[in-house]
Design a protein around this motif. Structure first.
Motif, PDB file in Angstrom:
ATOM      1  N   ASP A 174     -17.846 -15.354  53.860  1.00  0.00           N
ATOM      2  CA  ASP A 174     -17.195 -14.433  52.915  1.00  0.00           C
ATOM      3  C   ASP A 174     -18.143 -13.310  52.523  1.00  0.00           C
ATOM      4  O   ASP A 174     -18.350 -13.020  51.361  1.00  0.00           O
ATOM      5  CB  ASP A 174     -16.714 -15.201  51.678  1.00  0.00           C
ATOM      6  N   ASP A 175     -18.761 -12.659  53.516  1.00  0.00           N
ATOM      7  CA  ASP A 175     -19.789 -11.647  53.225  1.00  0.00           C
ATOM      8  C   ASP A 175     -19.209 -10.236  53.133  1.00  0.00           C
ATOM      9  O   ASP A 175     -19.958  -9.274  53.080  1.00  0.00           O
ATOM     10  CB  ASP A 175     -20.892 -11.695  54.284  1.00  0.00           C
ATOM     11  N   TYR A 176     -17.901 -10.113  53.112  1.00  0.00           N
ATOM     12  CA  TYR A 176     -17.251  -8.797  53.108  1.00  0.00           C
ATOM     13  C   TYR A 176     -17.646  -7.990  54.330  1.00  0.00           C
ATOM     14  O   TYR A 176     -17.613  -6.767  54.300  1.00  0.00           O
ATOM     15  CB  TYR A 176     -17.615  -7.990  51.857  1.00  0.00           C
TER      16      TYR A 176
ATOM     17  N   GLN B 129     -17.040 -12.205  57.849  1.00  0.00           N
ATOM     18  CA  GLN B 129     -15.730 -12.332  57.237  1.00  0.00           C
ATOM     19  C   GLN B 129     -14.633 -11.883  58.209  1.00  0.00           C
ATOM     20  O   GLN B 129     -13.561 -12.489  58.261  1.00  0.00           O
ATOM     21  CB  GLN B 129     -15.660 -11.508  55.951  1.00  0.00           C
TER      22      GLN B 129
ATOM     23  N   SER C 148     -29.741  -5.767  57.101  1.00  0.00           N
ATOM     24  CA  SER C 148     -29.411  -6.206  55.744  1.00  0.00           C
ATOM     25  C   SER C 148     -30.578  -5.933  54.810  1.00  0.00           C
ATOM     26  O   SER C 148     -31.546  -6.678  54.773  1.00  0.00           O
ATOM     27  CB  SER C 148     -29.071  -7.701  55.759  1.00  0.00           C
ATOM     28  N   MET C 149     -30.522  -4.820  54.093  1.00  0.00           N
ATOM     29  CA  MET C 149     -31.562  -4.413  53.145  1.00  0.00           C
ATOM     30  C   MET C 149     -30.866  -3.909  51.883  1.00  0.00           C
ATOM     31  O   MET C 149     -30.803  -2.704  51.646  1.00  0.00           O
ATOM     32  CB  MET C 149     -32.399  -3.266  53.735  1.00  0.00           C
ATOM     33  N   PRO C 150     -30.314  -4.812  51.062  1.00  0.00           N
ATOM     34  CA  PRO C 150     -29.442  -4.372  49.971  1.00  0.00           C
ATOM     35  C   PRO C 150     -30.046  -3.286  49.075  1.00  0.00           C
ATOM     36  O   PRO C 150     -29.365  -2.321  48.741  1.00  0.00           O
ATOM     37  CB  PRO C 150     -29.198  -5.657  49.179  1.00  0.00           C
ATOM     38  N   VAL C 151     -31.326  -3.415  48.714  1.00  0.00           N
ATOM     39  CA  VAL C 151     -31.892  -2.419  47.801  1.00  0.00           C
ATOM     40  C   VAL C 151     -31.963  -1.052  48.474  1.00  0.00           C
ATOM     41  O   VAL C 151     -31.599  -0.034  47.896  1.00  0.00           O
ATOM     42  CB  VAL C 151     -33.280  -2.863  47.300  1.00  0.00           C
ATOM     43  N   ARG C 152     -32.394  -1.042  49.745  1.00  0.00           N
ATOM     44  CA  ARG C 152     -32.499   0.249  50.424  1.00  0.00           C
ATOM     45  C   ARG C 152     -31.112   0.839  50.702  1.00  0.00           C
ATOM     46  O   ARG C 152     -30.928   2.066  50.685  1.00  0.00           O
ATOM     47  CB  ARG C 152     -33.296   0.119  51.717  1.00  0.00           C
TER      48      ARG C 152
ATOM     49  N   ALA D 217     -28.561   0.505  48.711  1.00  0.00           N
ATOM     50  CA  ALA D 217     -28.151   1.105  47.434  1.00  0.00           C
ATOM     51  C   ALA D 217     -28.872   2.429  47.222  1.00  0.00           C
ATOM     52  O   ALA D 217     -28.267   3.418  46.794  1.00  0.00           O
ATOM     53  CB  ALA D 217     -28.449   0.144  46.289  1.00  0.00           C
TER      54      ALA D 217
ATOM     55  N   LYS E  34     -20.927  -4.609  51.219  1.00  0.00           N
ATOM     56  CA  LYS E  34     -20.588  -4.794  49.807  1.00  0.00           C
ATOM     57  C   LYS E  34     -21.400  -3.876  48.894  1.00  0.00           C
ATOM     58  O   LYS E  34     -20.846  -3.178  48.048  1.00  0.00           O
ATOM     59  CB  LYS E  34     -20.845  -6.257  49.440  1.00  0.00           C
ATOM     60  N   VAL E  35     -22.728  -3.868  49.083  1.00  0.00           N
ATOM     61  CA  VAL E  35     -23.598  -3.105  48.188  1.00  0.00           C
ATOM     62  C   VAL E  35     -23.292  -1.605  48.273  1.00  0.00           C
ATOM     63  O   VAL E  35     -23.201  -0.919  47.252  1.00  0.00           O
ATOM     64  CB  VAL E  35     -25.077  -3.384  48.507  1.00  0.00           C
TER      65      VAL E  35
ATOM     66  N   GLU F 229     -19.865  -0.858  46.597  1.00  0.00           N
ATOM     67  CA  GLU F 229     -19.913  -1.003  45.130  1.00  0.00           C
ATOM     68  C   GLU F 229     -20.754   0.099  44.478  1.00  0.00           C
ATOM     69  O   GLU F 229     -20.395   0.623  43.427  1.00  0.00           O
ATOM     70  CB  GLU F 229     -20.490  -2.374  44.760  1.00  0.00           C
TER      71      GLU F 229
ATOM     72  N   LYS G 202     -19.421   2.910  41.843  1.00  0.00           N
ATOM     73  CA  LYS G 202     -20.054   3.094  40.527  1.00  0.00           C
ATOM     74  C   LYS G 202     -20.420   4.557  40.288  1.00  0.00           C
ATOM     75  O   LYS G 202     -20.366   5.044  39.175  1.00  0.00           O
ATOM     76  CB  LYS G 202     -21.336   2.248  40.461  1.00  0.00           C
TER      77      LYS G 202
END
Lengths: 306, 367
Positions: free
Chosen positions: B46-48, B52, B203-207, B209, B231-232, B235, B239
């Motif tokens: 369920d990783d979007y 998934q 997969s580097m969520p902070v980078r 974002a 996802k990140v 989102e 925002k």
């Protein structure tokens, strides 16, 4: 680079420092406290991940993100206490235990975190220091999360306590010379246990920032090594809480350089710019480690220096 | 003769497993043409994102009568995936195992195919060559066609005419998605440009974002991406008040205000055909691939961020792709000015699989 492009990069770097630095800051402060007492806890990467998961889960179920932050701290404290207790046993190497705790922390975070990848939890609110300018770009760049301010306050408090209080002196003594502390009637193991536990609490709070503010969601790749990097930042900051703050801000700012330059069309060499934080850290380390002063700050009881 | 009694544990396990399979196979025959399909995922279902997309198809497959699905997630691209597949074959009686992660293929799936010649193995990336075992194969979808449709809708939903693309690594499939997205946007809005930021990893969520923020700061008002878990990115863009186009699976629930549409795989088409072929006793193809014309990709339902004109143009573009209307036409240049399309290429032309350039209209560089 035109003026507007320069402004974009500048605000991206300032914004990056404010957005990205907080988890580094909390983990580095936690590790700073632990190392000041004479132990190394490499497990903080796992603590960070577990903290992120716990915060997200608690915020989701309770609807109160700040309760999530507190729960994240508690989960970190439990991991820290485990590390502190195990290291008290005879002939146990704190580095090895740290690596085990790192795998343990990420493992249980992934196990319990499975159910929280999809749902959306309430996040922490932020406020902008730049709202008065009326400039959207500045207002966004200067978005501040209260946790950043908490981190800075904790750092100043820690620096003051190390220098001016009996508790601070005891922690430093346990870290610099265990025999001296024992001679003074202080239980070195207890001091280190409490320091590691509280250090774990701080690292857990850092994790809460990751999942509840920026990037602001829980998934398994969330930390991508930030906890380990933060442990290295402590050496970079030469065991000073205030320098930990500066190091974390610098690291966050350098991390924003890569994406920001690409966004204004400077696209060649993005692998190099993405490596900027690490290159910068290395350069400053080399520049500062040469001095005799650098070695003076190392706690004498650390297993890496003994 | 003591030696022969010395039961090797592994042999023992293999023997009992085989007996178990023989037993269950007997029961299955009684139930007539029951097909067990094993699916192995590298991450959470369920990783979007990528996983998934496969899991959605697996779920749909469970509804097909006569088909049993066994799944395992978070299987790393190591010996662990071989063990998982082996247990699916021996203990669950899987007739076909689908490995959905790039690194499963060699050596693990190749070895499995050699060891279990009666079992079919299929892998979700175009890696199979005629030299490989015949019970092994590849399947994949031309997601760039759905990114083209994203671009068409985005071109008519942007106000700043600047679209942002957060990309992981400059490999052919990623570059094709970026280029197609840009061509789609240009087709509906000639003044649109696409700004790309490479994060350098899957997969580097902070980078990711940071990259999204940087693109919004630079004036992009539509953001899309090609990373493992979008996802990140989605989102963060939501925002910041930017519109978004999705990737891999539907991210519509993550962006109630700004979601335009998204590029999705439709793996169920392929999985269903495998199940049908197995049930019917037909030989499975070694290579299955396609785009809209074969119903293997799709676009997420249009969200609140899409303008009515954008929706209309996107639907027309989908109709065009179904009729095999080419995306890459003669004379297109890369963003350094060199002509890279000497002629108009068919959407599935192997020449496009070698893509190593960004087209004119994309701001960015692959090095």
């Amino acid at each position: 680079m035109s003026d507007s492009a320069f402004a974009i990069v500048f605000f991206a770097i300032v914004g990056g420092a404010l957005r990205v630095s907080t988890p580094f800051m909390f983990v580095a402060l936690g590790e700073c406290l632990t190392e000041k007492s004479g132990r190394v806890n490499l497990g903080l990467e796992g603590t960070l991940v577990l903290g992120a998961m716990t915060a997200y889960a608690v915020s989701y179920h309770s609807g109160y993100p700040w309760l999530g932050v507190f729960a994240a701290g508690l989960s970190g404290a439990v991991l820290g206490a485990m590390h502190g207790y195990i290291c008290k046993l005879p002939k146990v190497n704190d580095i090895a235990v740290g690596i085990a705790m790192m795998l343990f922390g990420t493992g249980i975070a992934f196990f319990f975190g499975k159910a929280y990848i999809q749902p959306s939890a309430p996040r922490l609110e932020s406020f902008s220091l730049g709202a008065w300018t009326g400039n959207q770009q500045i207002a966004t760049a200067l978005q501040i999360n209260p946790l950043l301010l908490v981190g800075i306050a904790v750092a100043i408090l820690m620096a003051w306590a190390f220098a001016n209080t009996k508790w601070g002196l005891i922690v430093r003594m346990a870290g610099d010379s265990a025999p001296a502390a024992t001679a003074m009637g202080v239980s070195v193991d207890l001091v280190r246990f409490l320091s590691t536990t509280f250090g774990g609490f701080l690292a857990g709070v850092g994790g809460a920032f990751l999942s509840l503010f920026y990037p602001g969601s829980w998934n398994q790749g969330l930390s991508s090594g930030q906890g380990l990097m933060a442990v290295a930042l402590v050496i970079f900051a030469r065991w000073s809480p205030v320098r930990c703050i500066i190091a974390a801000l610098l690291f966050g700012a350098a991390g924003a350089i890569g994406p920001a330059l690409q966004s204004v069309g400077i696209t060649q060499g993005y692998y190099f710019f993405n490596a900027a934080p690490y290159i910068l850290t290395l350069l400053i380390m080399i520049a500062s480690a040469g001095s005799k002063r650098a070695m003076r700050d190392v706690p004498g009881e650390l297993s890496i220096t003994k | 003769m003591i030696g022969s009694l010395n039961l090797n544990r592994r042999r023992f396990l293999q023997g009992t497993a085989a007996a178990a399979v023989a037993g269950t196979a007997g029961i299955r025959l009684a139930q007539a043409a029951d097909v067990t399909i094993g699916i192995v995922y590298v991450g959470p279902r369920d990783d979007y994102g990528w996983n998934q997309a496969h899991a959605v198809a697996a779920k749909a497959l469970k509804g097909v009568s006569g088909v049993k699905v066994v799944e395992e997630e978070n299987v790393p691209e190591t010996d662990a995936c071989a063990k998982t597949m082996e247990s699916m074959i021996n203990l669950d009686g899987a007739k076909i195992v689908l490995g959905t992660s790039f690194g499963y293929y060699s050596p693990f799936m190749v070895d499995m195919a050699k060891k279990y010649s009666a079992v079919q193995l299929r892998h979700a990336a175009p890696l199979w060559t005629p030299k490989d075992p015949k019970n092994l194969g590849s399947y994949f979808g031309y997601l760039n066609q759905a990114h083209y449709v994203d671009g068409v809708a985005a071109g008519l939903s942007t106000k700043s005419n600047k679209l942002g693309f957060v990309a992981a690594k400059p490999i052919a499939s990623v570059l094709s998605n970026i280029n197609s997205f840009m061509l789609g946007a240009k087709s509906s809005n000639p003044s649109a440009t696409v700004q790309v930021i490479f994060t350098g990893d899957w997969s580097m969520p902070v980078r990711e974002a940071e990259a999204t923020n940087a693109l919004v700061d630079a004036g992009c008002d539509v953001i899309t991406c090609h990373v493992d878990g979008p996802k990140v990115v989605i989102e963060t863009a939501e925002k910041r008040g930017a519109k978004t186009c999705g990737h891999n699976a539907s991210q519509a629930p993550l962006a109630p205000k700004g979601f335009i549409t998204g590029a999705e795989y439709k793996w169920i088409t392929i999985y269903k055909s495998y199940a049908d072929d197995l049930a019917g006793g037909k030989a499975l193809p070694n290579m299955v691939s396609g785009g809209y014309e074969a119903d293997m990709v799709a676009n997420s339902p249009f969200g609140a961020g899409c303008t009515p004109e954008g929706k209309k143009a996107a639907e027309a573009a989908i109709a065009g792709l179904k009729a095999k209307k080419p995306i890459y036409t003669a004379g297109l240049k890369d963003n350094k000015g060199k002509v890279v399309m000497d002629k108009t290429y068919d959407n599935l032309d192997p020449y496009l699989d070698q893509m190593n350039y960004l087209l004119e209209g994309v701001v960015g560089s692959i090095t």
